[in-house]
Enzyme design. Structure first.
Site, PDB file in Angstrom:
ATOM      1  N   HIS A 146       9.429  -3.833   2.327  1.00 13.84           N
ATOM      2  CA  HIS A 146       8.469  -2.785   1.956  1.00 13.84           C
ATOM      3  C   HIS A 146       8.390  -1.714   3.048  1.00 13.84           C
ATOM      4  O   HIS A 146       8.439  -0.512   2.756  1.00 13.84           O
ATOM      5  CB  HIS A 146       7.079  -3.361   1.703  1.00 13.84           C
ATOM      6  N   HIS A 151       8.797   3.001   3.328  1.00 15.14           N
ATOM      7  CA  HIS A 151       8.162   4.025   4.167  1.00 15.14           C
ATOM      8  C   HIS A 151       9.135   4.889   4.967  1.00 15.14           C
ATOM      9  O   HIS A 151       8.890   6.081   5.152  1.00 15.14           O
ATOM     10  CB  HIS A 151       7.214   3.364   5.171  1.00 15.14           C
ATOM     11  N   GLU A 192       1.026   5.349   0.198  1.00 18.43           N
ATOM     12  CA  GLU A 192       1.433   4.129  -0.519  1.00 18.43           C
ATOM     13  C   GLU A 192       1.722   4.366  -2.010  1.00 18.43           C
ATOM     14  O   GLU A 192       2.663   3.798  -2.546  1.00 18.43           O
ATOM     15  CB  GLU A 192       0.366   3.036  -0.387  1.00 18.43           C
TER      16      GLU A 192
HETATM   17  N1  HBI Z   1      -0.937  -2.741   9.418  1.00 16.49           N
HETATM   18  N2  HBI Z   1       1.252  -3.415   9.683  1.00 16.49           N
HETATM   19  C1  HBI Z   1       0.330  -2.688   9.019  1.00 16.49           C
HETATM   20  N3  HBI Z   1       0.717  -1.930   7.974  1.00 16.49           N
HETATM   21  C2  HBI Z   1      -0.178  -1.183   7.284  1.00 16.49           C
HETATM   22  O1  HBI Z   1       0.203  -0.501   6.333  1.00 16.49           O
HETATM   23  C3  HBI Z   1      -1.527  -1.211   7.673  1.00 16.49           C
HETATM   24  C4  HBI Z   1      -1.879  -2.011   8.768  1.00 16.49           C
HETATM   25  N4  HBI Z   1      -3.163  -2.058   9.174  1.00 16.49           N
HETATM   26  C5  HBI Z   1      -4.171  -1.250   8.585  1.00 16.49           C
HETATM   27  C6  HBI Z   1      -3.731  -0.471   7.437  1.00 16.49           C
HETATM   28  N5  HBI Z   1      -2.495  -0.465   7.038  1.00 16.49           N
HETATM   29  C7  HBI Z   1      -4.752   0.305   6.703  1.00 16.49           C
HETATM   30  O2  HBI Z   1      -5.999   0.311   7.302  1.00 16.49           O
HETATM   31  C8  HBI Z   1      -4.335   1.723   6.422  1.00 16.49           C
HETATM   32  O3  HBI Z   1      -4.958   1.878   5.308  1.00 16.49           O
HETATM   33  C9  HBI Z   1      -4.907   2.909   6.836  1.00 16.49           C
HETATM   34 FE    FE Z   2       2.953   0.213   3.112  1.00 15.94          FE
END
Ligand code: HBI
Ligand code: FE
Length: 292
Positions: A146, A151, A192
């Protein structure tokens, strides 16, 4: 900074509506740093892990035409090898040259503030473990497929890359203002699950869509979900589901629009949100057609 964090400092994130703890190993014998980054544990991937990545990549790449946005399709080859899990350093050579971003390995979901801080520094956290074969079609938490496939290609687009950094900067501020959860919805509905209108039709740019075997068709073509023009307040009022396809998507006209939307100070928006009720997923407000 290279000092490993004390084990107690690096706790897993509690994220979304899940009631289980994240499944990554957040200690790794002290290899996880205070900013939650760690070395990509490439040597520990098994032949079966590489095979999982290869099969996911092949299946997903085959369904991109007509559903994924041009920027994504153009940048996908920059991920390099398709038949095994790439080494992050290999990708970084190209990514850093393209937009000044780099990817860093993390053991899984990390808490909001360190997450925002990495983005603000143009470092994108990529989970290094991969799903098990029995989770081939669906996994709730982000894994390396993913994070990389979904991304990283978009970070090769200069305008989108700037948006993600600005989002991280805004996130640090939102966290201080206690508005992190509201701002996280903007991430959800853009980075996302975002859709973009191209001259040749609607396309996906959100990683949750682009890395999902079923959601690409659902998000871009199905008559079921609502599609709304992106509006910051509307998106930040809208709750989301993490375990089903989305019931609504927000559509942008181009990436510059995202960047411009996030230029102003969000403090007045957060104040407005305090008195506006949340909107459940899939609900339309009076006057909305859901057919953007
Ligand atoms: N940590 N590894 C990882 N990946 C994410 O997409 C992620 C996260 N921690 C927090 C988070 N996303 C969310 O709070 C985001 O929405 C902003
Ligand atoms: Fe993601």
């Amino acid at each position: 900074m290279d000092t490993p964090a004390a084990a107690a400092v690096v706790t897993p994130a509690v994220y979304g509506a899940s009631d289980r703890p994240p499944r990554g190993d957040y200690s790794r014998g002290g290899a996880v740093h205070a900013d939650y980054t760690c070395p990509q544990d490439w040597a520990s991937y098994t032949p079966a892990d590489h095979e999982t990545y290869k099969r996911l990549y092949e299946r997903q790449a085959a369904q991109l035409p007509g559903l994924a946005c041009d920027a994504f399709i153009k940048a996908l080859p920059s991920l390099g090898v398709k038949d095994r899990i790439p080494r992050f350093e290999e990708i970084n050579e190209r990514l850093h040259r393209a937009t000044g971003w780099e990817i860093v390995a993390v053991p899984g979901l990390i808490p909001e503030l360190p997450f925002f801080t990495l983005l603000a520094n143009r470092k994108f956290p990529v989970t290094d473990w991969i799903r098990k074969p029995e989770e081939f079609n669906y996994i709730v938490e982000p894994d390396v497929f993913h994070d990389l496939f979904g991304h990283v290609p978009m970070l090769f687009d200069p305008v989108f890359a700037d948006y993600v950094q600005r989002y991280g900067q805004g996130g640090i501020k939102a966290h201080e203002l206690g508005a992190g959860e509201k701002l996280a919805r903007l991430y959800w509905y853009t980075v996302e699950f975002g859709l973009i209108r191209q001259t040749d039709g609607l396309r996906a740019y959100g990683a949750g869509i682009l890395s999902s075997v079923g959601e690409l068709q659902h998000a871009v073509r199905s008559g079921e979900p609502h599609r709304l023009p992106l509006d910051l307040l509307r998106a930040m009022r809208t709750r989301y589901k993490i375990d089903t396809y989305q019931a609504n998507y927000f559509v942008i006209e181009n990436f510059a629009q995202l960047f411009e939307f996030t230029a102003p100070d969000f403090t007045p928006l957060y104040q407005a949100l305090e008195v506006l009720p949340d909107i459940p997923p899939g609900v339309l407000l009076p006057g909305e057609s859901g057919k953007a």
